[in-house]
Motif scaffolding. Sequence first.
Motif, PDB file in Angstrom:
ATOM      1  N   THR A  16       6.704  10.784  43.521  1.00  0.00           N
ATOM      2  CA  THR A  16       7.579   9.513  43.849  1.00  0.00           C
ATOM      3  C   THR A  16       8.792   9.878  44.190  1.00  0.00           C
ATOM      4  O   THR A  16       9.415  10.788  44.200  1.00  0.00           O
ATOM      5  CB  THR A  16       7.692   8.762  42.537  1.00  0.00           C
ATOM      6  OG1 THR A  16       8.445   9.511  41.682  1.00  0.00           O
ATOM      7  CG2 THR A  16       6.203   8.427  42.129  1.00  0.00           C
ATOM      8  N   THR A  17       9.765   8.826  44.460  1.00  0.00           N
ATOM      9  CA  THR A  17      11.115   9.074  44.976  1.00  0.00           C
ATOM     10  C   THR A  17      12.012   9.392  43.870  1.00  0.00           C
ATOM     11  O   THR A  17      12.820  10.245  44.219  1.00  0.00           O
ATOM     12  CB  THR A  17      11.626   7.596  45.507  1.00  0.00           C
ATOM     13  OG1 THR A  17      10.687   6.991  46.590  1.00  0.00           O
ATOM     14  CG2 THR A  17      13.214   7.501  45.915  1.00  0.00           C
ATOM     15  N   PRO A 248       7.036   8.921  50.024  1.00  0.00           N
ATOM     16  CA  PRO A 248       6.656   9.120  48.721  1.00  0.00           C
ATOM     17  C   PRO A 248       5.573   7.855  48.140  1.00  0.00           C
ATOM     18  O   PRO A 248       5.590   6.986  48.833  1.00  0.00           O
ATOM     19  CB  PRO A 248       7.885   9.200  48.104  1.00  0.00           C
ATOM     20  CG  PRO A 248       8.887   9.343  49.076  1.00  0.00           C
ATOM     21  CD  PRO A 248       8.694   9.067  50.209  1.00  0.00           C
ATOM     22  N   ASP A 250       5.751   5.742  45.683  1.00  0.00           N
ATOM     23  CA  ASP A 250       6.270   4.645  45.529  1.00  0.00           C
ATOM     24  C   ASP A 250       6.676   3.825  46.577  1.00  0.00           C
ATOM     25  O   ASP A 250       6.669   2.468  46.653  1.00  0.00           O
ATOM     26  CB  ASP A 250       7.365   4.774  44.398  1.00  0.00           C
ATOM     27  CG  ASP A 250       8.460   5.658  44.846  1.00  0.00           C
ATOM     28  OD1 ASP A 250       8.091   6.192  45.827  1.00  0.00           O
ATOM     29  OD2 ASP A 250       9.345   5.827  44.238  1.00  0.00           O
ATOM     30  N   GLN A 253       3.527   2.320  47.760  1.00  0.00           N
ATOM     31  CA  GLN A 253       3.137   1.290  47.051  1.00  0.00           C
ATOM     32  C   GLN A 253       4.082  -0.103  47.507  1.00  0.00           C
ATOM     33  O   GLN A 253       3.449  -1.060  47.718  1.00  0.00           O
ATOM     34  CB  GLN A 253       3.392   1.663  45.848  1.00  0.00           C
ATOM     35  CG  GLN A 253       3.002   0.601  44.648  1.00  0.00           C
ATOM     36  CD  GLN A 253       1.486  -0.060  44.813  1.00  0.00           C
ATOM     37  OE1 GLN A 253       0.637   0.852  44.952  1.00  0.00           O
ATOM     38  NE2 GLN A 253       1.147  -1.186  44.898  1.00  0.00           N
TER      39      GLN A 253
END
Length: 525
Positions: A16-17, A248, A250, A253
């Motif tokens: 993720t970030t 990434p 997230d 998403q």
Amino acid sequence: MNSKSGDAEGAFSTWTTRRWLWAGVSVTLIVLAVLGSLGGWAMWRTSQITAELVDRRSPALIDSMRVQEALVNQETGIRGYGLSGQRDFLQPYMRGAAEEKVVLRRLRPLLAGDERARADLADVERLAGSWQERIAGPVSSAPAEEAVQLATERAEEGKSTFDSLRKALARQQSHLEAERATASRELRHAMKLRNWMFAVIAVVIVLVAFVVFEGLRRGITGPLSLLGSDARDVAQGRFDLALVGKGPADLRQLTSDVESMRRRLVEELQSSEASRTLLDEQAADLKRSNAELEQFAYVASHDLQEPLRKVSSFTQLLQRRYGSQLDERADQYIAFAVDGANRMQVLINDLLAFSRVGRVHNEHQTVDLEEVMSKTLDNLSVAVEESGAEITHDVLPTVVGDTTQLSMLWQNLLSNAIKFRSSDRTPHIHVSAVSADGVWEFAVSDNGIGIAPEFQEKVFILFQRLHTKDAYPGTGIGLAMCKKIVEFHGGTIGIDPDHTPGTRLVLTLPAVEAAPAVPERKTQP
């Protein structure tokens, strides 16, 4: 090889970030910590050598020269006294002896830890003591005739001893100069090392910044820019454009969530367009209203006041120039004109201040009403002293608001209480503060002339006066401004109809935090 590369990319694709940022920040902090340690060491080393040079080496060399100067002065004085027999020649000797003691006390600590320098100083002190014992002391203490004879007898011995002393001083100064030169070279080397180190640090920081920037661009700003571009296309009418996420996990998403929003936005488009149109119209009306208010403020502060100043100035010039030719009634008419112009100017200034409430002074911050009250009492000190008023107040709380406007509020409330005092009793004014139901309730109570019930609402209207200007000066704008300030801060203001004698103004302001009961504070008249 390709299989391992694919596995690594697959592992990184789940980051993720936040994880990328943690990794980047950790590496950056480690690099900066190492660089900071190296830079700190270089600075410490430079500072240490500088202190050694400035605090020890240079002062030691200077004090050595001062010792030599003091001894030369002593030798000059002794030689002059030994040749002439006049005691005036001993003055350089006396000054030199005193200076020698002072400088030696200062020099000894500077040479601590330096064996060669201390040995040089010991030679100097030994030879100086020998010369003073054999030559300077006997000659300076002998009468004039004996001093001349003694100086003649010991001239060769004195010259030989002082020459040895000169050589010892020269040797000492040569060693000190060499040590200072060595310290200077070390300082230059340390400064060069420090400069190179900071140059390397700067280069590494630039490289780290570039790597961080590139990482952010590839991992965060790039995907966000792509998402933003697609979102702008949707906003421009391409509602059929499907959003595809990159970067990434997230952010991918987030793209999926934005895609869901796009579908919902399509459903809400018509209602949102109508709301936006209405909002634009209201914003345009508000902008136009503000522009008109700004124009009014400019006219009030410039165009309207300039004619009034001219009327007042030229009317007074007319009175001074033709005063002897005018009768008493003409002087009275001129006084009326000047007073009217001045009153009009005050009225314009009050209107301008009224219009600025909530528009010019609009910096909400934490305001200590204790400080505001203290400054207000200082501003009203003359009026308080002339009226003999006694002003008391509870400990006031801290609120959130505009300092300038709250200062104007208390200034107007207290000055009104002083102005409308009763002539047959000493003015007493009290400011109370009570916290209840999430607000602070303040009350300004006085024992003045009071306000009749039928006028208790009218006094808050602009330019509503209950008395003539001769009885009570003013423009009738004070309480209207107080009401505007209180309402701008989200409070209310009114008059307690049951309070007698005098007036009790009650106002509320939103509470920042609850405060305990506090004792009354008192300001003597």
